[in-house]
Scaffold this motif. Structure first.
Motif, PDB file in Angstrom:
ATOM      1  N   GLN A  27       0.839  -1.195   0.000  1.00 43.89           N
ATOM      2  CA  GLN A  27       0.000   0.000   0.000  1.00 43.89           C
ATOM      3  C   GLN A  27       0.871   1.242   0.000  1.00 43.89           C
ATOM      4  O   GLN A  27       1.990   1.249   0.520  1.00 43.89           O
ATOM      5  N   SER A  28       0.342   2.294  -0.592  1.00 47.88           N
ATOM      6  CA  SER A  28       1.026   3.580  -0.590  1.00 47.88           C
ATOM      7  C   SER A  28       1.101   4.125   0.826  1.00 47.88           C
ATOM      8  O   SER A  28       0.102   4.099   1.571  1.00 47.88           O
ATOM      9  N   ASP A  29       2.274   4.606   1.222  1.00 44.53           N
ATOM     10  CA  ASP A  29       2.433   5.187   2.551  1.00 44.53           C
ATOM     11  C   ASP A  29       1.664   6.491   2.690  1.00 44.53           C
ATOM     12  O   ASP A  29       1.387   6.934   3.805  1.00 44.53           O
ATOM     13  N   LYS A  30       1.324   7.116   1.582  1.00 43.63           N
ATOM     14  CA  LYS A  30       0.722   8.452   1.631  1.00 43.63           C
ATOM     15  C   LYS A  30      -0.770   8.469   1.332  1.00 43.63           C
ATOM     16  O   LYS A  30      -1.468   9.397   1.725  1.00 43.63           O
ATOM     17  N   LYS A 555      13.779   0.528   8.675  1.00 48.79           N
ATOM     18  CA  LYS A 555      12.439   0.160   9.117  1.00 48.79           C
ATOM     19  C   LYS A 555      11.446   0.318   7.979  1.00 48.79           C
ATOM     20  O   LYS A 555      11.497   1.271   7.218  1.00 48.79           O
ATOM     21  N   LYS A 556      10.546  -0.644   7.871  1.00 48.53           N
ATOM     22  CA  LYS A 556       9.504  -0.575   6.874  1.00 48.53           C
ATOM     23  C   LYS A 556       8.307   0.207   7.409  1.00 48.53           C
ATOM     24  O   LYS A 556       8.021   0.200   8.598  1.00 48.53           O
ATOM     25  N   GLY A 557       7.634   0.885   6.469  1.00 47.49           N
ATOM     26  CA  GLY A 557       6.455   1.635   6.859  1.00 47.49           C
ATOM     27  C   GLY A 557       5.321   0.722   7.273  1.00 47.49           C
ATOM     28  O   GLY A 557       5.188  -0.401   6.771  1.00 47.49           O
ATOM     29  N   LYS A 558       4.493   1.176   8.185  1.00 48.47           N
ATOM     30  CA  LYS A 558       3.359   0.382   8.650  1.00 48.47           C
ATOM     31  C   LYS A 558       2.202   0.488   7.667  1.00 48.47           C
ATOM     32  O   LYS A 558       1.922   1.566   7.134  1.00 48.47           O
ATOM     33  N   PRO A 559       1.523  -0.632   7.361  1.00 51.14           N
ATOM     34  CA  PRO A 559       0.384  -0.595   6.436  1.00 51.14           C
ATOM     35  C   PRO A 559      -0.701   0.334   6.959  1.00 51.14           C
ATOM     36  O   PRO A 559      -0.966   0.401   8.167  1.00 51.14           O
ATOM     37  N   TYR A 560      -1.338   1.042   6.040  1.00 49.57           N
ATOM     38  CA  TYR A 560      -2.420   1.947   6.407  1.00 49.57           C
ATOM     39  C   TYR A 560      -3.698   1.150   6.645  1.00 49.57           C
ATOM     40  O   TYR A 560      -4.033   0.254   5.875  1.00 49.57           O
ATOM     41  N   LYS A 561      -4.392   1.448   7.742  1.00 52.96           N
ATOM     42  CA  LYS A 561      -5.673   0.810   8.047  1.00 52.96           C
ATOM     43  C   LYS A 561      -6.732   1.883   8.210  1.00 52.96           C
ATOM     44  O   LYS A 561      -6.612   2.777   9.048  1.00 52.96           O
ATOM     45  N   ALA A 562      -7.767   1.777   7.381  1.00 54.65           N
ATOM     46  CA  ALA A 562      -8.850   2.757   7.456  1.00 54.65           C
ATOM     47  C   ALA A 562      -9.686   2.518   8.711  1.00 54.65           C
ATOM     48  O   ALA A 562      -9.956   1.380   9.093  1.00 54.65           O
ATOM     49  N   THR A 563     -10.097   3.591   9.337  1.00 52.92           N
ATOM     50  CA  THR A 563     -10.938   3.498  10.535  1.00 52.92           C
ATOM     51  C   THR A 563     -12.318   4.059  10.227  1.00 52.92           C
ATOM     52  O   THR A 563     -12.472   4.954   9.401  1.00 52.92           O
TER      53      THR A 563
END
Length: 564
Positions: A27-30, A555-563
């Protein structure tokens, strides 16, 4: 957690240059949008790579060094190698000089590709007459040196700087073409021109223009008889189904892009600073950023003979020991050569490069100026920039204009910054109206030594005045040079066609083996004492050998999770 590196250190994070095959899309980090998913627009992300060198090249880890620093004193009193500290980015360089066999490969390709173009073949032949001397019997070398198999692994000589530029372009295109054909992104060698057998045989291509890397990356080399059986999937929703190459109706495919990391960077001559840095190879005397000993030659020590027990007393390079002594005494030849020697005749330096001193001088990319060391930038110094743009045959479609050999036509750059699209279209339209000549902005002024010299311009509809009328010259070979061209031949023999060569040759004394020494010759001239080797830009992280050295963890970026 520390990052692990392979011993070869060419691959830093991942070795593959294909799309991610993980079942779970990145997933895109942004934005949080998934990559490589054809359902959301087909945004593509490719595995990060540290590309391997092209054929014949070895990696040269860059760093800081003092150009001119290996010269103890200015024996010639030319003041043309003033010491200055600079930084050289990592790059790739040919392990050996380009040999006669390498050049014969080039001539063979021209002969089979353009059998009727005798002018192209003739212009690519080295000047074998460089061996002729009025008071020396060198005629056997005129006839045999280039083509006889006894000399096939000897360095090619008699090539001008201009000829070398054409060879580098040819080598780039042949290397990338071979990669694509071996991978199946283009029709395989055995199936070209409709020569394949069976139902999957490729038809004859509609166009028989030779492969060119720039034209291919611009999407202008496609179609039946061109596309291979292993084209890459096209995830874009705008892609049209194609049956070319893979034969499966309804499957959308595309050619290789630069973003795939598959194609190699272009072969070129090394810059003068790159060449001197690679020749010195101070990496062999470096530990923890400390250089414990400098060098006078590409090897350690102040002399030109080996100090190792097994080879003690042998000369370390092929050069002229003294007046009338090119080889030594019969029965015990001191450098094992009378003229040139095979490209791997002597021990390599600490970078693994052969014959960085002696054998033949080598062309570099720089335009010669006596004061270059005082004027160039301290990062990746180079003098000789001629900035160009690829001419567009159709600005609205972004198609490159091609010459009769299928290469993009390049014009002097029109501006030192990106133009607006409307300005680009208007300028290309003006160029077409002028008979496909380059637009006036960017044309070289009468005084080619002064980039700020006024340029005669005319207003171009649709282009703002600062681009249509503001002086801009894309030729920076003579930047900061106060000697005007009208003095050439009177007070100076240096002009924008003067190119640097370095390294010393079989017919030079030991002084010229020092990597800091520099000479120049016109780019159209050739010599029996000048050859060349190629280089290639290294893209990505500069560290070549990270093994056993401390590193910060990545460090790898954390996956984005929609809330909700």
């Amino acid at each position: 957690m520390k990052v692990l590196f392979t011993k070869t250190a060419i691959v830093l994070i991942c070795a593959s240059a294909v799309l991610s095959s993980c079942s779970k899309h990145q997933q895109s980090d942004k934005t949080g949008m998934a990559y490589n998913d054809k359902n959301n627009g087909g945004y593509e992300k490719f595995r990060q790579t540290h590309p391997s060198p092209g054929p014949g090249l070895i990696p040269i880890e860059g760093g800081t060094f003092v150009v001119g620093g290996s010269a103890d004193q200015d024996v010639t009193y030319e003041y043309n190698n003033i010491k200055r500290r600079v930084t050289i980015p990592s790059f790739y360089m040919d392990e050996t000089e380009v040999s006669n066999q390498d050049w014969l490969d080039y001539l063979h390709w021209i002969n089979i590709t353009y059998p009727q173009d005798h002018g192209l073949y003739y212009n690519a032949i080295p000047d074998t007459l460089v061996w002729r001397k009025p008071l020396s019997y060198n005629e056997p070398y005129v006839d045999n040196y280039l083509r006889h198999p006894a000399f096939q692994d000897y360095p090619v000589v008699g090539v001008s700087w201009d000829q070398v530029q054409d060879y580098c372009q040819w080598r780039t295109d042949r290397t990338n073409e071979n990669i694509l054909r071996e991978r199946g992104n283009l029709v395989a060698w055995k199936d070209m021109n409709g020569n394949g057998k069976g139902k999957n045989a490729a038809p004859a291509p509609a166009s028989k223009e030779p492969f060119n890397t720039d034209i291919y990356l611009n999407g202008q080399i496609r179609g039946a008889g061109i596309d291979g059986k292993k084209m890459l999937p096209d995830l874009s929703p705008n892609a049209k189904p194609s049956t070319t190459g893979n034969g499966k109706a309804g499957k959308t495919v595309r050619p290789v892009r630069l973003e795939d990391g598959i194609l190699k960077q272009g072969y070129r001559l090394p810059s003068e600073a790159e060449w001197e840095y690679a020749a010195l190879a101070l990496i062999g005397n470096t530990e923890f950023e400390n250089i414990d000993d400098n060098k006078v030659y590409p090897w350690n020590g102040l002399g030109v003979r080996s100090s190792k027990r097994a080879t003690r007393g042998l000369l370390m390079a092929n050069f002229k020991r003294g007046q009338g002594d090119n080889a030594g005494v019969g029965g015990y030849l001191n450098d094992k050569a009378d003229i040139t020697a095979p490209v791997r005749q002597y021990p390599p330096n600490d970078f693994g490069l052969y014959n960085m001193a002696g054998n033949v001088n080598e062309w570099v990319q720089d335009t010669y100026r006596q004061t270059s060391f005082e004027e160039f930038d301290d990062f990746n110094p180079f003098r000789g920039n001629e900035f160009t743009n690829k001419r567009l045959a159709d600005p609205t479609k972004g198609l490159y204009a091609k010459d009769k050999y299928g290469k993009p036509i390049k014009d002097p750059s029109h501006s030192n910054k990106k133009m607006k699209y409307s300005e680009l279209v208007a300028m290309q339209a003006q160029a077409q109206a002028n008979g496909n000549a380059p637009a006036t902005p960017g044309a070289a002024p009468a005084n080619g030594n002064n980039p700020a010299a006024p340029t005669t311009t005319s207003a171009i509809p649709g282009v703002r005045n600062d681009l249509a009328g503001k002086p801009y010259n894309a030729d920076y070979r003579g930047y900061n040079d106060t000697v005007v061209t009208s003095l050439y031949g009177k007070t100076t023999l240096v002009n924008d066609h003067s190119k640097v060569y370095k390294g010393g040759s079989w017919n030079d004394l030991a002084f010229w083996l020092n990597p800091a020494t520099r000479r120049f010759m016109d780019q159209d001239d050739a010599s029996a004492e000048v050859g060349f080797r190629c280089a290639m830009t290294l893209v990505g992280a500069p560290e070549i050998h990270p093994e056993g050295k401390p590193h910060y963890s990545i460090k790898k970026g954390k996956p984005y999770k929609a809330t909700r």
